[in-house]
Design an enzyme around this catalytic site. Structure first.
Site, PDB file in Angstrom:
ATOM      1  N   CYS A 114       0.779  -1.336  -0.037  1.00 49.66           N
ATOM      2  CA  CYS A 114       0.011   0.190   0.101  1.00 49.66           C
ATOM      3  C   CYS A 114       0.812   1.227   0.012  1.00 49.66           C
ATOM      4  CB  CYS A 114      -1.014   0.050   1.257  1.00 49.66           C
ATOM      5  SG  CYS A 114      -1.953  -1.453   1.274  1.00 49.66           S
ATOM      6  N   HIS A 253      -3.281   6.994   2.560  1.00 49.13           N
ATOM      7  CA  HIS A 253      -3.570   5.852   2.110  1.00 49.13           C
ATOM      8  C   HIS A 253      -5.283   5.451   3.011  1.00 49.13           C
ATOM      9  CE1 HIS A 253      -4.039   1.667   0.831  1.00 49.13           C
ATOM     10  NE2 HIS A 253      -3.823   1.138   2.213  1.00 49.13           N
ATOM     11  N   ASN A 283     -10.182   0.070  -0.102  1.00 49.04           N
ATOM     12  CA  ASN A 283      -8.529   0.369  -0.073  1.00 49.04           C
ATOM     13  C   ASN A 283      -8.035  -0.177  -1.339  1.00 49.04           C
ATOM     14  OD1 ASN A 283      -5.994  -0.237   0.488  1.00 49.04           O
ATOM     15  ND2 ASN A 283      -6.411  -1.287   2.446  1.00 49.04           N
TER      16      ASN A 283
HETATM   17  O1  UT7 Z   1      -3.808  -1.283   3.757  1.00 46.97           O
HETATM   18  C1  UT7 Z   1      -3.217  -1.907   4.446  1.00 46.97           C
HETATM   19  C2  UT7 Z   1      -3.492  -1.955   5.830  1.00 46.97           C
HETATM   20  N1  UT7 Z   1      -4.911  -2.588   6.008  1.00 46.97           N
HETATM   21  C3  UT7 Z   1      -5.267  -1.958   7.163  1.00 46.97           C
HETATM   22  O2  UT7 Z   1      -5.061  -0.782   7.516  1.00 46.97           O
HETATM   23  C4  UT7 Z   1      -6.446  -2.594   7.531  1.00 46.97           C
HETATM   24  C5  UT7 Z   1      -6.669  -2.387   9.127  1.00 46.97           C
HETATM   25  N2  UT7 Z   1      -7.558  -2.959  10.088  1.00 46.97           N
HETATM   26  C6  UT7 Z   1      -8.840  -2.514   9.701  1.00 46.97           C
HETATM   27  O3  UT7 Z   1      -9.323  -1.761   9.263  1.00 46.97           O
HETATM   28  C7  UT7 Z   1     -10.136  -3.231  10.765  1.00 46.97           C
HETATM   29  O4  UT7 Z   1      -9.405  -4.053  11.552  1.00 46.97           O
HETATM   30  C8  UT7 Z   1     -11.047  -4.094   9.968  1.00 46.97           C
HETATM   31  C9  UT7 Z   1     -11.900  -3.180   9.237  1.00 46.97           C
HETATM   32  C10 UT7 Z   1     -10.469  -5.109   8.979  1.00 46.97           C
HETATM   33  C11 UT7 Z   1     -11.769  -4.921  11.325  1.00 46.97           C
HETATM   34  O5  UT7 Z   1     -12.339  -3.997  12.259  1.00 46.97           O
HETATM   35  P1  UT7 Z   1     -12.343  -4.077  13.602  1.00 46.97           P
HETATM   36  O6  UT7 Z   1     -13.034  -3.140  14.295  1.00 46.97           O
HETATM   37  O7  UT7 Z   1     -10.749  -4.404  14.036  1.00 46.97           O
HETATM   38  O8  UT7 Z   1     -13.078  -5.483  13.714  1.00 46.97           O
HETATM   39  P2  UT7 Z   1     -12.459  -7.047  14.359  1.00 46.97           P
HETATM   40  O9  UT7 Z   1     -11.718  -7.691  13.377  1.00 46.97           O
HETATM   41  O10 UT7 Z   1     -12.153  -6.676  15.810  1.00 46.97           O
HETATM   42  O11 UT7 Z   1     -13.933  -7.879  14.298  1.00 46.97           O
HETATM   43  C12 UT7 Z   1     -15.071  -7.233  15.131  1.00 46.97           C
HETATM   44  C13 UT7 Z   1     -16.118  -7.994  15.009  1.00 46.97           C
HETATM   45  C14 UT7 Z   1     -15.807  -9.713  14.893  1.00 46.97           C
HETATM   46  O12 UT7 Z   1     -16.931 -10.353  15.472  1.00 46.97           O
HETATM   47  P3  UT7 Z   1     -16.692 -11.030  17.043  1.00 46.97           P
HETATM   48  O13 UT7 Z   1     -15.760 -11.937  16.946  1.00 46.97           O
HETATM   49  O14 UT7 Z   1     -16.689  -9.689  17.652  1.00 46.97           O
HETATM   50  O15 UT7 Z   1     -18.274 -11.539  17.297  1.00 46.97           O
HETATM   51  C15 UT7 Z   1     -15.740 -10.197  13.530  1.00 46.97           C
HETATM   52  O16 UT7 Z   1     -15.986 -11.470  13.214  1.00 46.97           O
HETATM   53  O17 UT7 Z   1     -16.747  -7.986  13.526  1.00 46.97           O
HETATM   54  C16 UT7 Z   1     -16.991  -9.329  12.971  1.00 46.97           C
HETATM   55  N3  UT7 Z   1     -16.511  -8.789  11.529  1.00 46.97           N
HETATM   56  C17 UT7 Z   1     -17.617  -8.644  10.694  1.00 46.97           C
HETATM   57  N4  UT7 Z   1     -18.956  -8.427  10.932  1.00 46.97           N
HETATM   58  C18 UT7 Z   1     -19.766  -8.069   9.886  1.00 46.97           C
HETATM   59  C19 UT7 Z   1     -15.494  -8.832  10.868  1.00 46.97           C
HETATM   60  N5  UT7 Z   1     -15.804  -8.435   9.358  1.00 46.97           N
HETATM   61  C20 UT7 Z   1     -17.129  -8.286   9.460  1.00 46.97           C
HETATM   62  C21 UT7 Z   1     -17.971  -8.001   8.315  1.00 46.97           C
HETATM   63  N6  UT7 Z   1     -19.303  -7.892   8.686  1.00 46.97           N
HETATM   64  N7  UT7 Z   1     -17.445  -7.805   7.225  1.00 46.97           N
END
Ligand code: UT7
Length: 326
Positions: A114, A253, A283
């Site tokens: 990225c 980014h 992204n």
């Molecule tokens: O470009 C390169 C760099 N990449 C990035 O910078 C990405 C960085 N990371 C992020 O943007 C975030 O961590 C994400 C958007 C990927 C995830 O958001 P988060 O707030 O960190 O969520 P999480 O991974 O902690 O997940 C929270 C909950 C989980 O459920 P439980 O375990 O709490 O029941 C996930 O299973 O949200 C769930 N979840 C979803 N729910 C609905 C994960 N993806 C989804 C989804 N729809 N698409």
């Protein structure tokens, strides 16, 4: 004003097909509400099956060359930043060179994920400053939808396709005044595409185990992203002799709206000084900053004399920032 390495022209291309959060609701267990509140993304672009990263890059490159009032033959070097190149080799830069008819150029790719466009702009500046090349075409192009697992809701909602390009050469304005690049290979496992390289070549097994798809530990990446993006921007801005609060537009980014808001807060910048297009495109890896720069300029968000900072973060881990005085 002295002539220095700067931006001669800009261009970007987004494939027309939109994939909305509503569409994704039919594909995986997700909701428009979750995606919007957790990421800020509303839709992303998806290139057709037969379109590869070079095809997107060609469109952006042609526009940037035209914007610079140049012809493809005037380009001396092409640097393409991509993690979704058409194939392992030849380089996507060589494929683009052939398609646009830039027959007087050298061409190579770089992989800084990225952060690729920020790295490539910095490399281009060195070639222009040294006098080795006059007009360097820099492209960030990605077909991210070709490497996401459409059954993995934690990643497939995040990414999209697109390309941006610029021509770097000696100019009287839009100077690249400073830059900072950094890497931390120890964080490599947080974001990777495990198979298909020399470590784990493709086999029936790797396909069955979905090892040709992008894997990410989102939470860990999130925390690091805020820290290193703010640090990288600070370092480049300080090197330019400016204060963070003097920055007129921060072009980050576009990985996650919450990351961008946290970076802005850390830098003491109000929201109106941050460029966002994440809602429309998600992204696009190396294409994100390239497209954002071209769009910010086209939309009149940058005035003559403005101090602009491009900042990115990605797999590697890699991070970097470039300050441009418009
Ligand atoms: O470009 C390169 C760099 N990449 C990035 O910078 C990405 C960085 N990371 C992020 O943007 C975030 O961590 C994400 C958007 C990927 C995830 O958001 P988060 O707030 O960190 O969520 P999480 O991974 O902690 O997940 C929270 C909950 C989980 O459920 P439980 O375990 O709490 O029941 C996930 O299973 O949200 C769930 N979840 C979803 N729910 C609905 C994960 N993806 C989804 C989804 N729809 N698409």
């Amino acid at each position: 004003m002295m002539e220095q390495a700067g931006i001669l022209g800009l261009g970007c291309y987004l494939p027309p097909r939109k994939l909305t959060n509503k569409d994704l609701e039919k594909m995986v267990d997700t909701s428009d509400e979750w995606i919007v509140t957790r990421t800020g993304i509303r839709e992303r672009r998806v290139a057709p099956k037969e379109v590869a990263a070079s095809d997107l890059g060609v469109e952006a490159a042609r526009l940037a060359i035209k914007d610079a009032n140049l012809k493809p033959e005037d380009i001396d070097l092409i640097i393409t930043a991509t993690v979704t190149g058409d194939m392992a080799f030849p380089s996507t830069s060589c494929i683009i060179q052939d398609k646009i008819g830039a027959r007087n150029s050298a061409a190579f790719d770089i992989n800084a994920a990225c952060s690729g466009f920020v790295f490539a702009v910095t490399i281009a500046k060195q070639f222009v400053d040294s006098g080795l090349y006059k007009n360097v075409l820099v492209i960030g192009t990605e077909k991210m939808t070709s490497l996401v697992d459409w059954e993995d809701r934690s990643t497939c909602v995040l990414f999209g396709d697109g390309a941006g390009a610029c021509v770097i050469g000696k100019t009287k304005d839009r100077h690249i005044v400073s830059y900072f690049l950094g890497s931390d290979g120890a964080g490599g496992n947080l974001l990777k595409l495990p198979a298909g390289g020399s470590r784990i070549p493709a086999t029936e097994e790797t396909v069955k185990n979905k090892m040709h798809f992008l894997k990410m530990e989102g939470n860990e990446v999130f925390k690091l992203a805020v820290k290193v993006m703010a640090d990288a921007a600070n370092k480049a801005i300080t090197k330019a002799g400016f204060l963070c609060t003097e920055i007129d537009l921060l072009i980050p980014h576009q990985a996650n709206m919450r990351i961008l808001n946290a970076v802005a807060k850390k830098m003491g910048l109000p929201e109106e000084k941050i460029f966002f297009n994440i809602a429309k495109y998600g992204n696009m890896s190396s294409a994100s900053t390239a497209v954002a720069l071209a769009e910010a300029s086209k939309e009149g968000r940058i005035k003559k004399g403005d101090k602009v900072c491009l900042v990115a973060f990605g797999a590697g881990l890699t991070y970097g920032a470039v300050v441009i005085k418009w």
